[in-house]
Design a protein around this motif. Structure first.
Motif, mmCIF file in Angstrom:
data_model
loop_
_atom_site.group_PDB
_atom_site.id
_atom_site.type_symbol
_atom_site.label_atom_id
_atom_site.label_comp_id
_atom_site.label_asym_id
_atom_site.label_seq_id
_atom_site.Cartn_x
_atom_site.Cartn_y
_atom_site.Cartn_z
ATOM 1 N N ILE A 177 -54.851 25.712 -36.296
ATOM 2 C CA ILE A 177 -55.158 25.274 -37.659
ATOM 3 C C ILE A 177 -54.903 26.424 -38.627
ATOM 4 O O ILE A 177 -54.337 26.259 -39.709
ATOM 5 C CB ILE A 177 -56.623 24.789 -37.746
ATOM 6 C CG1 ILE A 177 -56.784 23.489 -36.967
ATOM 7 C CG2 ILE A 177 -57.058 24.601 -39.185
ATOM 8 C CD1 ILE A 177 -58.208 23.044 -36.813
ATOM 9 N N ILE A 180 -51.068 26.941 -38.999
ATOM 10 C CA ILE A 180 -50.459 25.878 -39.802
ATOM 11 C C ILE A 180 -50.776 26.099 -41.275
ATOM 12 O O ILE A 180 -49.887 26.085 -42.139
ATOM 13 C CB ILE A 180 -50.978 24.492 -39.363
ATOM 14 C CG1 ILE A 180 -50.619 24.212 -37.910
ATOM 15 C CG2 ILE A 180 -50.413 23.409 -40.262
ATOM 16 C CD1 ILE A 180 -51.359 23.028 -37.341
ATOM 17 N N THR A 181 -52.072 26.311 -41.575
ATOM 18 C CA THR A 181 -52.468 26.458 -42.974
ATOM 19 C C THR A 181 -51.808 27.685 -43.596
ATOM 20 O O THR A 181 -51.326 27.633 -44.734
ATOM 21 C CB THR A 181 -54.000 26.578 -43.076
ATOM 22 O OG1 THR A 181 -54.580 25.539 -42.292
ATOM 23 C CG2 THR A 181 -54.458 26.448 -44.502
ATOM 24 N N ILE A 208 -48.659 22.324 -34.603
ATOM 25 C CA ILE A 208 -48.955 20.923 -34.896
ATOM 26 C C ILE A 208 -48.840 20.095 -33.616
ATOM 27 O O ILE A 208 -49.700 19.261 -33.316
ATOM 28 C CB ILE A 208 -48.002 20.387 -35.989
ATOM 29 C CG1 ILE A 208 -48.281 21.089 -37.310
ATOM 30 C CG2 ILE A 208 -48.167 18.887 -36.150
ATOM 31 C CD1 ILE A 208 -47.332 20.719 -38.424
ATOM 32 N N TRP B 29 -56.511 19.266 -41.026
ATOM 33 C CA TRP B 29 -55.954 19.443 -39.680
ATOM 34 C C TRP B 29 -57.055 19.384 -38.639
ATOM 35 O O TRP B 29 -56.877 18.827 -37.548
ATOM 36 C CB TRP B 29 -55.194 20.767 -39.582
ATOM 37 C CG TRP B 29 -53.870 20.720 -40.262
ATOM 38 C CD1 TRP B 29 -53.541 21.328 -41.435
ATOM 39 C CD2 TRP B 29 -52.704 19.999 -39.849
ATOM 40 N NE1 TRP B 29 -52.241 21.044 -41.763
ATOM 41 C CE2 TRP B 29 -51.706 20.228 -40.806
ATOM 42 C CE3 TRP B 29 -52.415 19.183 -38.750
ATOM 43 C CZ2 TRP B 29 -50.424 19.676 -40.715
ATOM 44 C CZ3 TRP B 29 -51.153 18.635 -38.649
ATOM 45 C CH2 TRP B 29 -50.180 18.884 -39.624
ATOM 46 N N SER B 32 -57.980 15.875 -38.095
ATOM 47 C CA SER B 32 -56.955 15.194 -37.318
ATOM 48 C C SER B 32 -57.108 15.515 -35.835
ATOM 49 O O SER B 32 -56.952 14.638 -34.974
ATOM 50 C CB SER B 32 -55.591 15.603 -37.874
ATOM 51 O OG SER B 32 -54.685 15.824 -36.865
ATOM 52 N N SER B 33 -57.481 16.769 -35.521
ATOM 53 C CA SER B 33 -57.668 17.078 -34.101
ATOM 54 C C SER B 33 -58.878 16.341 -33.542
ATOM 55 O O SER B 33 -58.873 15.910 -32.385
ATOM 56 C CB SER B 33 -57.795 18.588 -33.899
ATOM 57 O OG SER B 33 -59.064 19.029 -34.288
ATOM 58 N N ILE C 69 -50.261 13.607 -42.423
ATOM 59 C CA ILE C 69 -50.991 14.169 -41.271
ATOM 60 C C ILE C 69 -51.761 13.052 -40.575
ATOM 61 O O ILE C 69 -51.703 12.889 -39.354
ATOM 62 C CB ILE C 69 -52.012 15.243 -41.708
ATOM 63 C CG1 ILE C 69 -51.345 16.397 -42.417
ATOM 64 C CG2 ILE C 69 -52.805 15.742 -40.501
ATOM 65 C CD1 ILE C 69 -52.344 17.426 -42.930
ATOM 66 N N THR C 73 -51.172 11.340 -36.937
ATOM 67 C CA THR C 73 -52.213 11.314 -35.908
ATOM 68 C C THR C 73 -52.340 9.919 -35.310
ATOM 69 O O THR C 73 -52.412 9.756 -34.083
ATOM 70 C CB THR C 73 -53.550 11.729 -36.549
ATOM 71 O OG1 THR C 73 -53.362 12.961 -37.227
ATOM 72 C CG2 THR C 73 -54.622 11.888 -35.499
#
Lengths: 559, 196, 97
Positions: A177, A180-181, A208, B29, B32-33, C69, C73
């Motif tokens: 994370i 990516i960020t 990702i 993110w 999403s995980s 995103i 997913t």
């Protein structure tokens, strides 16, 4: 500079939030684990070549010890070497520097990730020493080997194995994370997504892919723990469960994982090849698109690992097709890399040698991958040493050759000095020769029918022929050579760290932002806020008198 | 974690190349995980359930009304978190912290109801090993329960921080997380309780 | 992004809609267990999740990048679902699918 006060040793080198220190921590942990993994390989290769003699005078190796060693070798090399060194190590070092940031997006989270990873390493090491020994069900841990104690004879070893892997996943989820960020959101002004260095693209996509694929396996791993410790039946057909389910969950993660470690390696390669051929990276956009396509396709190939495990025959064809299809983006990479080097003013320094070696080795790995991916061929060679040779021809270049290229290339940004070139070339020559000596014979052994999970090949007549024994010994001698070839590297690493030739800011005349920092960069990285003026690979530009134009150089006359 | 995020504003690197602050992008993110982790379990469960149509009879043994009550509790708590975020946005940090504590209270109610259910089911013999349905039931609700506990801990930390005068941006992030916990339950409720 | 109340229905309206949807789905499950009833319960659940994501977490105000995103997913999960159907649900030779 975000911290001006004097820092204590602990906050500077141990619980540091500086991305470069954390990168070094990941790399050094990973390289130490590589020694463990490599020695394990040396031991079980000895067993395979001379199965009836004591291994290194320590005694005859029992089959369950052999199983534990291969299991741990695979686990360590993928999860404790490739992941921390390539994704977390290089990712942490390079992504913030390349986008011009002074640190990762979440520095404290970054530190937490490393220490969770460190904890997982400790748990894994402990698992060698618990009663019953380490996990012995293969690095894939298929049920029933993993979900019942009786099947593999290991109790606590597997519990700790699952725990360690789970902690490791948490560490890399959080680290991912962060990467990516940072890569997407901390770009300096003037740097669009299409001005990002290839390494940043590859690492962000890899993170990702990791983030999107690992989730189901976390649930699947909890089911393993419940099955083996509490008697539930998620993978037990008698109780209505299905062992195939785990294979699916494992490979739904496990195959994308291959690309998670491959992509940063390709990123390193792009940077090294480009800087040392003094030419613009050939087909930058094409490569980036092929990375994106590869990332998407990596989610639809997983069942090619299961062609012989009783999956539905209707699945075999689509997964074969997708597997062959996914070789295209990587072929694009290799062609683009060759085209980049083509007619360049090549500098054959150590990093470049390793990068060229990678292209050659990975080609063999990739082409044999297409054979494995075809269901009809795979049914014959599945689980033989042909497959072992194939994935070592991909994973060893990824995990080691690309890593070495990266370390030789970015050593100035790690420790402020240059590595010794002579020792580096000896290291390259030894590694390249012995790597082939180790793994080329395994293709033939596989074709002879050598199954990958037997501790004593001479128990089978067709593997006791003089040819087979010769190949077996050749491979083992190659392994010894490969291990010994790393000694110059270890020596070079430490002697250059302390006594190496001091590096200037941009010793390779490269063009990306990390070369606009001190070697090594101080806390806060850059002297002044950065700005990107052009794309990442402007070498030998037309109309100006200079050989290269870095991203950080303001526009020139005639440009 | 939310504290780690909230500090980034002072750094010169707080500039962001997209329109999003780092924290919010990181949170997306992260969410999403989480969706993938629970989604993997839900997918597996749905597939197994399609294969074992007899599980409908087992699902009838869960207490629908307790599940409904818990859905209501989580929905309400989600609403309270939204209000907390609004308060923080208007600069009323004291109110934001108060509302976070209210949310933690709802989390406690949720856990109490869940504990009552577990007790009721276990004394009837529906333990995790009873059959695969109950294995999934305890696995999914248990994992969700751990997330509830985690969310409560995070909210207490953020609320105490806000009361001490920290940047209230953590309220937003902890709220995002809590909503995902809520959404997971929105799906677990029909999957495990209704549709029997 | 943070101006959660400035467009669309207020959070109170959304909350009331969520509660109504909850009661409707409980009602359906009490009166019928037919396939249509089960399907409508799931549709309601998806609807509730949609409301929470869009109006509580404010996905509707995020740039397209963030929406992708979440969509990515969900696509990933559907790939997993479809890939597993032949082995877990419609086992070859066992079921008529």
């Amino acid at each position: 500079m975000s911290h001006t006060a004097e820092e204590s040793f602990i906050s500077k080198y141990v619980f540091s939030v500086d991305h470069k220190v954390i990168a070094k921590q990941y790399m050094i942990t990973g390289l130490l684990m590589a020694i463990v993994g490599g020695l394990l390989a040396g031991v079980f290769r000895t067993q395979l070549a001379w199965p009836d003699e004591p291994v290194f005078g320590l005694g005859i190796m029992a089959p369950h010890v052999y199983n534990a060693m291969v299991t741990m070798h695979g686990t360590i090399m993928v999860f404790w070497v490739a992941m921390p060194v390539l994704v977390a190590g290089f990712g942490n070092l390079l992504v913030p520097l390349m986008v011009g940031a002074d640190d990762m997006a979440f520095p404290r989270l970054n530190m937490t990730s490393y220490w969770v990873f460190f904890l997982s390493t400790i748990v894994l090491i402990i698992s060698f020493f618990v009663p019953g020994g380490a996990a012995a069900g293969g690095w894939t841990s298929y049920p029933p080997l993993s979900n019942s104690i009786e099947a593999s004879g290991v109790n606590w070893g597997v519990n700790l194995w699952v725990l360690a892997v789970a902690l490791e996943f948490v560490a890399f989820l959080l680290g991912g994370i962060n990467i990516i960020t940072t890569g997407i959101n901390m770009r300096v002004p003037g740097m669009s997504m299409w001005d990002l260095p290839l390494f940043v693209w590859e690492t962000v996509i890899a993170s990702i892919v990791f983030l999107l694929s690992v989730g189901p396996l976390i649930g699947g791993a909890v089911m393993i723990l419940l099955d083996r410790n509490f008697g539930t039946g998620f993978y037990d057909p008698i109780q209505g469960g299905d062992p195939l389910l785990f294979q699916h969950l494992f490979w739904f993660f496990g195959h994308p994982e291959v690309y998670v470690i491959l992509l940063p390696a390709l990123g390193i390669l792009g940077e090294v090849l480009c800087a040392n051929s003094r030419k613009t990276l050939y087909g930058y956009k094409m490569i980036v698109w092929s990375v994106i396509v590869a990332g998407i396709l990596s989610f639809v190939v997983w069942a090619h690992h299961q062609f012989v495990s009783g999956i539905d025959p209707r699945l075999a064809f689509p997964f074969s097709l997708m597997t062959i299809l996914i070789s295209v983006p990587f072929a694009v990479h290799l062609f683009a890399f060759i085209a980049t080097v083509w007619r360049g003013s090549i500098r054959f320094n150590t990093a470049m040698l390793f990068a060229c070696g990678f292209v050659a080795l990975f080609l063999i790995g990739g082409v044999t991958g297409i054979m494995n991916g075809t269901a009809a061929i795979d049914i014959y060679i599945h689980d033989t040493y042909f497959v072992v040779a194939h994935f070592h021809y991909t994973l060893v270049p990824i995990t080691f050759i690309a890593t070495f290229a990266g370390i030789y290339h970015w050593f100035p940004k790690l420790f402020g000095s240059l590595m010794n070139e002579t020792l580096g070339k000896i290291h390259f020559l030894g590694t390249f020769v012995f790597l082939n000596l180790t793994f080329l014979p395994q293709f033939n052994l596989g074709m002879m029918g050598h199954h990958r999970r037997i501790a004593n090949p001479t128990a089978f007549d067709f593997l006791s022929t003089s040819d087979a024994l010769f190949l077996q010994e050749l491979s083992t001698i190659g392994t010894y050579g490969l291990l010994l070839a790393q000694i110059p590297f270890v020596f070079n690493f430490f002697s250059s760290m302390f006594r190496g030739e001091k590096a200037e800011r941009n010793p390779w005349q490269a063009t990306t932002l990390e070369w606009n920092t001190e070697s090594p960069p101080g806390h806060g990285n850059f002297d002044a806020p950065q700005k990107a003026y052009r794309g990442p690979y402007v070498y030998s530009p037309e109309g100006v008198s200079v050989d290269f134009l870095p991203q950080f150089e303001p526009p020139q006359d005639g440009e | 974690m939310s504290n780690a995020i909230s500090n980034e504003h002072e750094l010169p690197s707080a500039m962001h190349a997209t329109e999003l602050p780092h924290g919010r992008m990181g949170m997306w993110w992260f969410l999403s995980s989480e969706v993938i982790i629970f989604g993997g379990l839900v997918v597996t469960y749905i597939l197994c359930r399609m294969h074992h149509s007899e599980w409908a009879l087992e699902a009838a043994n869960t207490i629908n009304m307790a599940g409904a009550l818990n859905t209501m509790v989580l929905l309400t708590s989600s609403f309270v978190v939204v209000k907390a975020h609004e308060a923080a946005h208007k600069g009323d940090n004291a109110k934001a912290a108060r509302l976070l504590f209210v949310t933690v209270g709802f989390g406690l109610i949720f856990l109490c109801v869940k504990a009552y259910e577990y007790h009721h089911e276990i004394v009837q013999g529906f333990v995790p090993t009873a059959n695969l349905f109950w294995g999934f039931y305890y696995l999914m609700t248990g994992l969700h329960g751990l997330h509830v506990v985690g969310g409560m801990v995070a909210m207490v930390i953020v609320a105490l921080g806000v009361q001490r005068g920290n940047d209230p941006v953590g309220v937003e992030y902890v709220g995002m997380y809590w909503h995902i916990v809520d959404i997971v339950w929105i799906f677990l409720f029909p999957l495990l309780y209704l549709a029997s | 992004m943070s101006e959660s109340t400035h467009s669309g229905p207020s959070s109170t309206t959304v909350f009331i809609a969520l509660v109504v949807a909850l009661f409707v789905s409980i009602g359906i499950s009490e009166v019928s267990t037919s396939g249509a009833a089960v399907a409508s319960i799931y549709i309601l659940a998806v609807g509730k999740a949609f409301l929470v994501v869009n109006y509580f977490i404010n996905l509707r105000m995020e740039p397209a990048f963030v929406k992708s995103i979440i969509i990515g997913t969900l696509i990933t999960l559907s790939i997993l679902f479809i890939g597993l159907i032949p082995d877990i649900v419609a086992v070859f030779g066992e079921s008529p699918l």
